[in-house]
Design an enzyme around this catalytic site. Sequence first.
Site, short mmCIF file in Angstrom:
data_model
loop_
_atom_site.label_atom_id
_atom_site.label_comp_id
_atom_site.label_asym_id
_atom_site.label_seq_id
_atom_site.Cartn_x
_atom_site.Cartn_y
_atom_site.Cartn_z
N THR A 20 8.18 10.56 32.89
CA THR A 20 7.25 11.17 33.84
C THR A 20 5.81 11.12 33.34
O THR A 20 4.90 10.68 34.06
CB THR A 20 7.65 12.63 34.12
OG1 THR A 20 9.00 12.66 34.58
CG2 THR A 20 6.75 13.25 35.17
N LEU A 90 6.26 10.56 24.91
CA LEU A 90 7.65 10.74 24.49
C LEU A 90 8.10 12.19 24.64
O LEU A 90 7.32 13.13 24.47
CB LEU A 90 7.80 10.33 23.03
CG LEU A 90 7.65 8.84 22.71
CD1 LEU A 90 7.49 8.64 21.20
CD2 LEU A 90 8.83 8.03 23.23
N CYS A 159 0.72 22.44 28.92
CA CYS A 159 0.02 22.29 30.20
C CYS A 159 -0.58 23.60 30.71
O CYS A 159 -1.68 23.60 31.29
CB CYS A 159 0.96 21.69 31.25
SG CYS A 159 2.60 22.42 31.31
N HIS A 261 -0.18 24.26 38.12
CA HIS A 261 0.12 25.56 37.53
C HIS A 261 -0.98 26.56 37.90
O HIS A 261 -2.18 26.27 37.72
CB HIS A 261 0.17 25.46 36.00
CG HIS A 261 1.35 24.72 35.47
ND1 HIS A 261 2.40 24.29 36.25
CD2 HIS A 261 1.66 24.35 34.18
CE1 HIS A 261 3.30 23.69 35.48
NE2 HIS A 261 2.87 23.71 34.23
#
Length: 373
Positions: A20, A90, A159, A261
Amino acid sequence: MSKIPDGKQIKVGILGATGTVGQRFVTLLAKHPWFTIHVLGASARSAGKPYTLAVMWKQTTPIPSIVRDMIVRECHPEHFAECAIIFSGLDADAAGEIESAFRSADLAIFSNAKNYRRDPSVPLIVPLVNDSHLSIIPQQQALQNPPLKKGFIVTNANCSTTGYVIPLRALEKAFGPIESCLVTTMQAISGAGYPGVSSLDIIDNIVPYIGGEEEKIEWETLKILGGIADGDDGVKTFDMHARHPLRVSASCNRVPVIDGHTMCVSVRFQQRPPPSPQQVREALVAYTPEAQSIGCPSVPVHAIFVHEEPDRPQPRLDRYYQDGAGVSVGRVRQCPVLDIKFVVLANNVSIGAATSSIINAELAVLKGVVKVE
């Protein structure tokens, strides 16, 4: 300050290119003015295949033509030897050993993984906040055996941490130290990766727990907003905001939103009396990080966009503003318990992930940390 020669292309590689975050790296780097994708790395299962056959593409735009037929390589340093910069998307279970091997091969790694965030010689950088922490890289290189000339690891933050420390940094710059901070997050399902949270768990529901997330936010905030101290022995250390202790309490929730978020933040300042809500709005609007002033091409026009509407920001309406490279703040008002409270929205797959790593690399190039020959 270094300058990129006109027309100069810097070869980069991507680790975890089929995942992703890796896909987001591909999307952003395919149109980058300096960086050109030279190698794509993934697992042995994907290696040897053209990228278009190796990836289960989940972005909203088509696979860029420049990588469609590129053969995917295993994540071994020898395949990336011609790259000046390596971006790592990764997963944490694979990132540790692979990123260490690439650093040992004298390659510069900009990682989205969590593995080295707590390393005392690895900078944890939110590019709109603390690019000065790149100064610890020579020490990191000297500590390796043998010492390195070009190789190092830079990590970007969790994040959610990334989104809310940008306005915190703006407020500390304008008004001095923050003493206490409460943050409640409403985190999008894409933050859990693909395939993410089970539909039976998230539809018509909120999950009031994300494993390890609260501890990450509380700890990372101190490393990011703190400085670098020089010890009597000449060793640099991250001071973890120790000169002005900062208490952070985080509560994290998974909500049925795809991207973006949202965080509700309350802060108490050391300064008495504290700034007014209007002074806070003005400080947020005026905030200009160094990444803007030195010309990083991926930096947004507004590091912080301040909404005046009473019902903004909202994920569906605001997450892709400026391609998700800045943060949106709204509902700045007085807090009856602390001093000031506000709402922050950050695009977790952009500034909360790949975009941060890319701007970190741009900063490293412009500051001469990555040498462009």
